[in-house]
Write a protein that holds these residues in place. Structure first.
Motif, PDB file in Angstrom:
ATOM      1  N   UNK A 197       0.810  -1.218   0.000  1.00  0.00           N
ATOM      2  CA  UNK A 197       0.000   0.000   0.000  1.00  0.00           C
ATOM      3  C   UNK A 197       0.838   1.261   0.000  1.00  0.00           C
ATOM      4  N   UNK A 198       2.015   1.225   0.578  1.00  0.00           N
ATOM      5  CA  UNK A 198       2.852   2.424   0.636  1.00  0.00           C
ATOM      6  C   UNK A 198       3.918   2.399  -0.459  1.00  0.00           C
ATOM      7  N   UNK A 199       4.718   1.363  -0.479  1.00  0.00           N
ATOM      8  CA  UNK A 199       5.841   1.308  -1.402  1.00  0.00           C
ATOM      9  C   UNK A 199       5.390   1.202  -2.856  1.00  0.00           C
ATOM     10  N   UNK A 200       4.575   0.192  -3.163  1.00  0.00           N
ATOM     11  CA  UNK A 200       4.179  -0.020  -4.555  1.00  0.00           C
ATOM     12  C   UNK A 200       3.250   1.077  -5.072  1.00  0.00           C
ATOM     13  N   UNK A 201       2.394   1.609  -4.198  1.00  0.00           N
ATOM     14  CA  UNK A 201       1.480   2.662  -4.652  1.00  0.00           C
ATOM     15  C   UNK A 201       2.242   3.955  -4.935  1.00  0.00           C
ATOM     16  N   UNK A 202       3.271   4.249  -4.140  1.00  0.00           N
ATOM     17  CA  UNK A 202       4.099   5.421  -4.427  1.00  0.00           C
ATOM     18  C   UNK A 202       4.775   5.262  -5.790  1.00  0.00           C
TER      19      UNK A 202
END
Length: 272
Positions: free
Chosen positions: A94-99
């Motif tokens: 949710x944080x790494x890939x979405x960024x």
């Protein structure tokens, strides 16, 4: 034979009415149908590409727990390790890939496609965030079950993950989307996403009692911390559900704020 003005005939338009009718666009899609459409599109698009990455995220969290098993025997420290490793799966996706996704979308001009659609910006952000967060469910559950078996923790209250995953996922997804949309270059968005995931790893998995005071303060600023705390509290014989609900409420509040910031960042990036 009577003469009837052309502007009163059925289907006829005067010059002024024709210009007005030609200038009118189709109605904007309603929020909920647009959100569902974006969510389904993102889910089908990312299903094949993200499953290997989800496996990596799960394997990473399981590996961390195996390593920590040689250092932590049980008790509150084991609860923190299992809870932190489970929420780490959410942070990875949710944080790494979405960024990374929004950073690449902005750099490639993909935002122009969404800008031409009659879709509210909020639906785009929430749909993408929801799709990415959905991929975390299997990995988080597998990690939590494996950790409980590994450290001898009870499985009775794993149902609380039904609240931890969406609320922590909302907070981290909003943060990841905002980082990707505000970063001037996709490489920087990738770097920021990885730094955020590393912070979730170091501050969420390691027991808080062993951290210096200044690191604990930094830990309190991380949205995933409250999801970790809420999950960790349920391993006790008599969980304090008031504190669990309080931690989840903080996650929900941070999620609303972070998604609002991400929506503002989307509008800002789409008009440039």
């Amino acid at each position: 034979m009577s003469v009837v003005p052309a502007d009163v005939l059925p289907g006829a338009l005067g010059a002024e009415g024709g210009e007005r009718r030609a200038a009118e666009l189709g109605p904007r899609a309603r929020m909920w149908p647009a959100l569902v459409a974006v969510y389904r599109a993102q889910l089908s698009r990312a299903r094949v590409a993200r499953i290997p990455l989800l496996f990596v995220a799960t394997f990473q969290s399981v590996g961390i727990m195996v390593l920590m098993r040689g250092v932590v025997d049980g008790g509150g420290e084991a609860e923190s390790v299992v809870a932190g490793s489970s929420v780490l799966v959410v942070a990875f996706v949710a944080l790494n890939l979405l960024a990374q996704y929004f950073g690449q979308l902005r750099a490639s001009g993909g935002l122009d496609h969404y800008a031409t659609l009659p879709v509210p910006p909020t639906a785009v952000v929430l749909g993408a965030a929801g799709a990415y967060a959905s991929f975390t469910v299997p990995g988080t559950v597998v990690t939590a079950v494996f950790g409980c078996v590994l450290f001898g923790l009870p499985l009775a209250h794993l149902w609380v993950l039904a609240a931890v995953i969406p609320l922590a996922g909302a907070a981290l997804s909003g943060l990841g989307a905002a980082l990707g949309l505000l970063a001037p270059r996709p490489e920087l968005a990738t770097l920021l996403g990885q730094l955020g995931m590393s912070a979730a790893l170091l501050l969420g998995v390691l027991p808080a009692d062993r951290m210096p005071e200044i690191v604990r303060l930094a830990r309190d600023l991380l949205p995933s911390t409250y999801g970790v705390e809420a999950f960790a509290r349920t391993f006790g014989a008599h969980p304090d559900w008031a504190f669990v609900a309080g931690d989840l409420a903080v996650c929900a509040g941070v999620g609303v704020v972070s998604l609002a910031v991400a929506t503002w960042a989307y509008r800002r990036a789409a008009v440039r």
